[in-house]
Design a protein around this motif. Sequence first.
Motif, PDB file in Angstrom:
ATOM      1  N   LEU A  79       1.170  -1.267   0.030  1.00  0.00           N
ATOM      2  CA  LEU A  79      -0.028  -0.093   0.008  1.00  0.00           C
ATOM      3  C   LEU A  79       0.957   1.176   0.164  1.00  0.00           C
ATOM      4  N   VAL A  80       0.485   2.287  -0.649  1.00  0.00           N
ATOM      5  CA  VAL A  80       0.962   3.696  -0.667  1.00  0.00           C
ATOM      6  C   VAL A  80      -0.202   4.583  -0.347  1.00  0.00           C
ATOM      7  N   GLY A  81       0.068   5.338   0.669  1.00  0.00           N
ATOM      8  CA  GLY A  81      -0.872   6.323   0.850  1.00  0.00           C
ATOM      9  C   GLY A  81      -0.361   7.529   2.175  1.00  0.00           C
ATOM     10  N   ARG A  82      -1.434   8.303   2.454  1.00  0.00           N
ATOM     11  CA  ARG A  82      -1.166   9.260   3.644  1.00  0.00           C
ATOM     12  C   ARG A  82      -1.714   8.753   4.820  1.00  0.00           C
ATOM     13  N   LEU A  83      -1.178   9.301   6.135  1.00  0.00           N
ATOM     14  CA  LEU A  83      -1.860   9.033   7.146  1.00  0.00           C
ATOM     15  C   LEU A  83      -2.791  10.015   7.444  1.00  0.00           C
ATOM     16  N   THR A  84      -4.135   9.645   7.919  1.00  0.00           N
ATOM     17  CA  THR A  84      -5.281  10.344   8.078  1.00  0.00           C
ATOM     18  C   THR A  84      -5.032  11.262   9.393  1.00  0.00           C
ATOM     19  N   LYS A  85      -4.075  10.835  10.356  1.00  0.00           N
ATOM     20  CA  LYS A  85      -4.056  11.451  11.637  1.00  0.00           C
ATOM     21  C   LYS A  85      -2.509  10.953  12.087  1.00  0.00           C
ATOM     22  N   LYS A  86      -2.397  11.551  13.290  1.00  0.00           N
ATOM     23  CA  LYS A  86      -1.215  11.311  14.002  1.00  0.00           C
ATOM     24  C   LYS A  86      -1.342   9.611  14.498  1.00  0.00           C
ATOM     25  N   PRO A  87      -0.016   9.161  14.379  1.00  0.00           N
ATOM     26  CA  PRO A  87      -0.269   7.573  14.988  1.00  0.00           C
ATOM     27  C   PRO A  87      -0.464   7.602  16.405  1.00  0.00           C
ATOM     28  N   ILE A  88      -1.069   6.326  16.823  1.00  0.00           N
ATOM     29  CA  ILE A  88      -1.122   6.463  18.237  1.00  0.00           C
ATOM     30  C   ILE A  88      -0.508   4.981  18.823  1.00  0.00           C
ATOM     31  N   ILE A  89       0.028   4.897  19.893  1.00  0.00           N
ATOM     32  CA  ILE A  89       0.691   3.828  20.480  1.00  0.00           C
ATOM     33  C   ILE A  89      -0.087   3.048  21.782  1.00  0.00           C
ATOM     34  N   LEU A 137      -0.660   2.261  15.880  1.00  0.00           N
ATOM     35  CA  LEU A 137      -2.025   2.063  15.202  1.00  0.00           C
ATOM     36  C   LEU A 137      -2.078   3.340  14.258  1.00  0.00           C
ATOM     37  N   PHE A 138      -2.126   3.207  12.895  1.00  0.00           N
ATOM     38  CA  PHE A 138      -2.572   4.404  11.972  1.00  0.00           C
ATOM     39  C   PHE A 138      -3.433   3.812  10.947  1.00  0.00           C
ATOM     40  N   THR A 139      -4.125   5.092  10.526  1.00  0.00           N
ATOM     41  CA  THR A 139      -4.899   4.776   9.388  1.00  0.00           C
ATOM     42  C   THR A 139      -4.473   5.311   8.347  1.00  0.00           C
ATOM     43  N   LEU A 140      -4.317   4.748   6.964  1.00  0.00           N
ATOM     44  CA  LEU A 140      -3.565   5.096   5.804  1.00  0.00           C
ATOM     45  C   LEU A 140      -4.699   5.324   4.878  1.00  0.00           C
ATOM     46  N   ALA A 141      -4.908   6.490   4.162  1.00  0.00           N
ATOM     47  CA  ALA A 141      -5.788   6.590   2.984  1.00  0.00           C
ATOM     48  C   ALA A 141      -5.216   6.425   1.784  1.00  0.00           C
ATOM     49  N   VAL A 142      -5.597   5.307   0.994  1.00  0.00           N
ATOM     50  CA  VAL A 142      -5.082   5.035  -0.322  1.00  0.00           C
ATOM     51  C   VAL A 142      -5.875   5.269  -1.367  1.00  0.00           C
ATOM     52  N   ASN A 143      -5.472   5.934  -2.459  1.00  0.00           N
ATOM     53  CA  ASN A 143      -6.429   6.371  -3.565  1.00  0.00           C
ATOM     54  C   ASN A 143      -6.642   4.999  -4.435  1.00  0.00           C
ATOM     55  N   ARG A 144      -7.955   4.986  -5.129  1.00  0.00           N
ATOM     56  CA  ARG A 144      -8.253   3.791  -5.854  1.00  0.00           C
ATOM     57  C   ARG A 144      -7.541   4.173  -7.294  1.00  0.00           C
ATOM     58  N   PHE A 200       4.590  -3.099  15.223  1.00  0.00           N
ATOM     59  CA  PHE A 200       5.045  -3.781  16.372  1.00  0.00           C
ATOM     60  C   PHE A 200       6.475  -3.217  16.522  1.00  0.00           C
ATOM     61  N   LYS A 201       6.757  -3.131  18.009  1.00  0.00           N
ATOM     62  CA  LYS A 201       8.293  -3.167  18.296  1.00  0.00           C
ATOM     63  C   LYS A 201       8.986  -1.892  17.806  1.00  0.00           C
ATOM     64  N   LYS A 202      10.114  -2.089  17.159  1.00  0.00           N
ATOM     65  CA  LYS A 202      10.990  -1.142  16.586  1.00  0.00           C
ATOM     66  C   LYS A 202      10.268  -0.337  15.598  1.00  0.00           C
ATOM     67  N   THR A 203       9.740  -0.885  14.687  1.00  0.00           N
ATOM     68  CA  THR A 203       8.599  -0.301  13.684  1.00  0.00           C
ATOM     69  C   THR A 203       7.670   0.714  14.085  1.00  0.00           C
ATOM     70  N   ALA A 204       7.096   0.128  15.065  1.00  0.00           N
ATOM     71  CA  ALA A 204       5.932   0.826  15.916  1.00  0.00           C
ATOM     72  C   ALA A 204       6.989   2.471  16.761  1.00  0.00           C
ATOM     73  N   ASN A 205       7.891   2.137  17.134  1.00  0.00           N
ATOM     74  CA  ASN A 205       8.762   3.140  17.776  1.00  0.00           C
ATOM     75  C   ASN A 205       8.841   4.294  16.603  1.00  0.00           C
ATOM     76  N   ASN A 206       9.440   3.698  15.462  1.00  0.00           N
ATOM     77  CA  ASN A 206       9.731   4.749  14.433  1.00  0.00           C
ATOM     78  C   ASN A 206       8.642   5.400  13.805  1.00  0.00           C
ATOM     79  N   CYS A 207       7.510   4.759  13.760  1.00  0.00           N
ATOM     80  CA  CYS A 207       6.394   5.214  13.159  1.00  0.00           C
ATOM     81  C   CYS A 207       5.926   6.671  13.971  1.00  0.00           C
ATOM     82  N   ILE A 208       5.856   6.106  15.372  1.00  0.00           N
ATOM     83  CA  ILE A 208       5.447   7.230  16.457  1.00  0.00           C
ATOM     84  C   ILE A 208       6.436   8.311  16.284  1.00  0.00           C
ATOM     85  N   LYS A 209       7.551   8.133  16.015  1.00  0.00           N
ATOM     86  CA  LYS A 209       8.765   9.028  16.088  1.00  0.00           C
ATOM     87  C   LYS A 209       8.835   9.886  14.905  1.00  0.00           C
TER      88      LYS A 209
END
Length: 137
Positions: free
Chosen positions: A6-16, A25-32, A51-60
């Motif tokens: 998937l390629v898209g944009r986050l609809t809001k700031k991710p939450i942990i 957790l984050f929501t991705l808006a993906v164009n059709r 999860f884990k380090k990927t989750a930390n990087n996404c939040i950061k």
Amino acid sequence: MNSLNLVGRLTKKPIIKGDEQKVCLFTLAVNRNYKNQNGDREADFIQIKTFKKTANNCIKYLDKGSLVSVTASIRTGSYMKDNKKVFTMEVVAEDVRFLDTKKSINGNSNGDHYQNNQSHDDDPFPGSVETDEEWPF
């Protein structure tokens, strides 16, 4: 094969969520790929779990409007509620690639996200990203 790209944009700031087991957790808006009868392009809104380090990087590093590429798998499950079986489906990211920077989202188009170390929690290694992968050397 259970693989989703998937390629898209986050609809809001991710939450942990969680203390020991980091879950982001984050929501991705993906164009059709096509336009509707009115000539408008529609989007799907897909909740992504990391999860884990990927989750930390996404939040950061991610924020509302961030452009990302996600490689994921779909996990299904079920549980009983009021004597009825409820089926679940979730998208679990295996890899999240950051395709733009916070500064380009916030209006600075120079593309240099790590220009000022002071704005990033005094990170002594600006631009470093934690990873679950081992280095090849």
